[in-house]
Design a protein around this motif. Structure first.
Motif, mmCIF file in Angstrom:
data_model
loop_
_atom_site.group_PDB
_atom_site.id
_atom_site.type_symbol
_atom_site.label_atom_id
_atom_site.label_comp_id
_atom_site.label_asym_id
_atom_site.label_seq_id
_atom_site.Cartn_x
_atom_site.Cartn_y
_atom_site.Cartn_z
ATOM 1 N N ASP A 62 -37.830 23.143 -1.245
ATOM 2 C CA ASP A 62 -37.479 24.162 -2.236
ATOM 3 C C ASP A 62 -37.214 23.488 -3.589
ATOM 4 N N PRO A 63 -37.809 24.017 -4.676
ATOM 5 C CA PRO A 63 -37.652 23.362 -5.987
ATOM 6 C C PRO A 63 -36.206 23.295 -6.476
ATOM 7 N N THR A 129 -25.025 1.718 -3.295
ATOM 8 C CA THR A 129 -25.246 0.419 -2.685
ATOM 9 C C THR A 129 -23.911 -0.030 -2.114
ATOM 10 N N PRO A 130 -23.836 -0.276 -0.809
ATOM 11 C CA PRO A 130 -24.904 -0.169 0.172
ATOM 12 C C PRO A 130 -25.254 1.294 0.442
ATOM 13 N N LEU A 131 -26.428 1.483 0.996
ATOM 14 C CA LEU A 131 -26.926 2.804 1.329
ATOM 15 C C LEU A 131 -25.931 3.517 2.244
ATOM 16 N N GLY A 132 -25.649 4.790 1.935
ATOM 17 C CA GLY A 132 -24.667 5.529 2.714
ATOM 18 C C GLY A 132 -25.260 6.567 3.650
ATOM 19 N N VAL A 133 -26.569 6.560 3.832
ATOM 20 C CA VAL A 133 -27.236 7.553 4.677
ATOM 21 C C VAL A 133 -26.904 7.282 6.143
ATOM 22 N N THR A 134 -26.636 8.381 6.871
ATOM 23 C CA THR A 134 -26.352 8.273 8.305
ATOM 24 C C THR A 134 -27.400 9.049 9.102
ATOM 25 N N ASP A 135 -27.496 8.734 10.381
ATOM 26 C CA ASP A 135 -28.377 9.489 11.279
ATOM 27 C C ASP A 135 -27.989 10.959 11.274
ATOM 28 N N TRP A 136 -26.692 11.230 11.286
ATOM 29 C CA TRP A 136 -26.186 12.599 11.305
ATOM 30 C C TRP A 136 -26.709 13.378 10.093
ATOM 31 N N MET A 137 -26.687 12.780 8.901
ATOM 32 C CA MET A 137 -27.192 13.454 7.692
ATOM 33 C C MET A 137 -28.661 13.831 7.855
ATOM 34 N N VAL A 138 -29.462 12.864 8.283
ATOM 35 C CA VAL A 138 -30.903 13.094 8.432
ATOM 36 C C VAL A 138 -31.161 14.157 9.499
ATOM 37 N N ASP A 139 -30.477 14.063 10.618
ATOM 38 C CA ASP A 139 -30.656 15.052 11.687
ATOM 39 C C ASP A 139 -30.287 16.450 11.213
ATOM 40 N N LYS A 140 -29.178 16.562 10.515
ATOM 41 C CA LYS A 140 -28.720 17.872 10.025
ATOM 42 C C LYS A 140 -29.725 18.461 9.040
ATOM 43 N N LEU A 141 -30.202 17.655 8.115
ATOM 44 C CA LEU A 141 -31.183 18.145 7.140
ATOM 45 C C LEU A 141 -32.515 18.470 7.808
ATOM 46 N N THR A 142 -32.911 17.674 8.790
ATOM 47 C CA THR A 142 -34.159 17.948 9.507
ATOM 48 C C THR A 142 -34.064 19.289 10.230
ATOM 49 N N ASP A 143 -32.925 19.560 10.836
ATOM 50 C CA ASP A 143 -32.725 20.852 11.502
ATOM 51 C C ASP A 143 -32.797 22.018 10.515
ATOM 52 N N GLN A 144 -32.278 21.802 9.315
ATOM 53 C CA GLN A 144 -32.219 22.876 8.322
ATOM 54 C C GLN A 144 -33.518 23.056 7.542
ATOM 55 N N LEU A 145 -34.197 21.942 7.255
ATOM 56 C CA LEU A 145 -35.333 21.984 6.342
ATOM 57 C C LEU A 145 -36.683 21.685 6.989
ATOM 58 N N VAL A 147 -39.057 18.408 9.022
ATOM 59 C CA VAL A 147 -39.365 16.998 8.776
ATOM 60 C C VAL A 147 -40.073 16.791 7.435
ATOM 61 N N GLU A 148 -41.088 17.606 7.135
ATOM 62 C CA GLU A 148 -41.841 17.402 5.887
ATOM 63 C C GLU A 148 -40.943 17.517 4.667
ATOM 64 N N LEU A 153 -37.805 15.199 0.243
ATOM 65 C CA LEU A 153 -36.481 15.013 -0.352
ATOM 66 C C LEU A 153 -36.179 13.523 -0.498
ATOM 67 N N THR A 154 -36.416 12.781 0.548
ATOM 68 C CA THR A 154 -36.138 11.342 0.541
ATOM 69 C C THR A 154 -36.968 10.630 -0.522
ATOM 70 N N LYS A 155 -38.236 10.975 -0.610
ATOM 71 C CA LYS A 155 -39.101 10.338 -1.615
ATOM 72 C C LYS A 155 -38.660 10.708 -3.027
ATOM 73 N N MET A 156 -38.305 11.975 -3.252
ATOM 74 C CA MET A 156 -37.896 12.387 -4.598
ATOM 75 C C MET A 156 -36.603 11.691 -5.021
ATOM 76 N N VAL A 157 -35.671 11.528 -4.102
ATOM 77 C CA VAL A 157 -34.436 10.814 -4.437
ATOM 78 C C VAL A 157 -34.745 9.341 -4.707
ATOM 79 N N ALA A 158 -35.629 8.752 -3.918
ATOM 80 C CA ALA A 158 -36.025 7.360 -4.154
ATOM 81 C C ALA A 158 -36.698 7.208 -5.517
#
Length: 188
Positions: A62-63, A129-145, A147-148, A153-158
């Motif tokens: 979503d934009p 730094t250091p990266l603060g991403v957790t498995d829980w964050m990714v899993d939660k977002l994957t469930d909501q949004l 995988v694609e 999202l990950t690429k745009m933040v990078a």
């Protein structure tokens, strides 16, 4: 506030310089300061423009969420130029400006949905730094949004981290883009 370039502005000369000036003035009202720095190395400028054009076509996320994520990353890194330009683009894209204005202080703002908060938390965690991403964050977002969308999202933040860190390192500061849409940003 004018930029404090650490590298002098390149003179935008020749046919490519004239084309760049015409395009950026038509698109943004003025030449973004980053164009003057990238013009010193035209292969990087051309690659950056080509990539940015391609990234603008991605549509799995979503934009609005994308804008909040990008601006959160810029605020976390501390790039005033990126936030300023982000406010301008949010205005251009028709986002709720009062909501956008609160992105740098999203943790204290009451205007964001739970999903928007999850996206901004992820963007912030990717930008530290250091990266603060957790498995829980990714899993939660994957469930909501899906995988694609999470990959996008990950690429745009990078990408925003690359932009913000380059602009901050080169001394680029706010160019007044937010002023053109009468948006007074909150502190980053």
């Amino acid at each position: 506030m004018p930029s404090t370039f650490r590298i002098p502005k390149a003179e935008l000369t020749g046919p490519y310089g004239r084309l760049l000036v015409a395009f950026t003035r038509r698109t943004f009202g003025e030449v973004p300061d980053v164009a003057y720095t990238l013009f010193h190395h035209k292969p990087i400028l051309k690659a950056t423009l080509a990539f940015e054009r391609k990234a603008a076509t991605w549509d799995r996320l979503d934009p609005h969420l994308k804008a909040y994520a990008v601006m959160t990353a810029a605020a976390t890194v501390g790039c005033g130029w990126c936030l300023d330009f982000g406010y301008f683009m949010a205005h251009h894209d028709g986002l709720d400006l009062e909501k956008v204005r609160q992105v740098p202080t999203w943790r204290d703002a009451e205007v964001f949905t739970d999903l928007e908060r999850d996206v901004m938390e992820y963007a912030e965690a990717m930008s530290t730094t250091p990266l603060g991403v957790t498995d829980w964050m990714v899993d939660k977002l994957t469930d909501q949004l899906g995988v694609e969308a999470v990959v996008e999202l990950t690429k745009m933040v990078a990408v925003e981290n690359e932009r913000a860190r380059m602009n901050a390192a080169l001394g680029l500061a706010s160019q007044g883009y937010a002023d053109s849409c009468s948006l007074a940003p909150l502190g980053a």
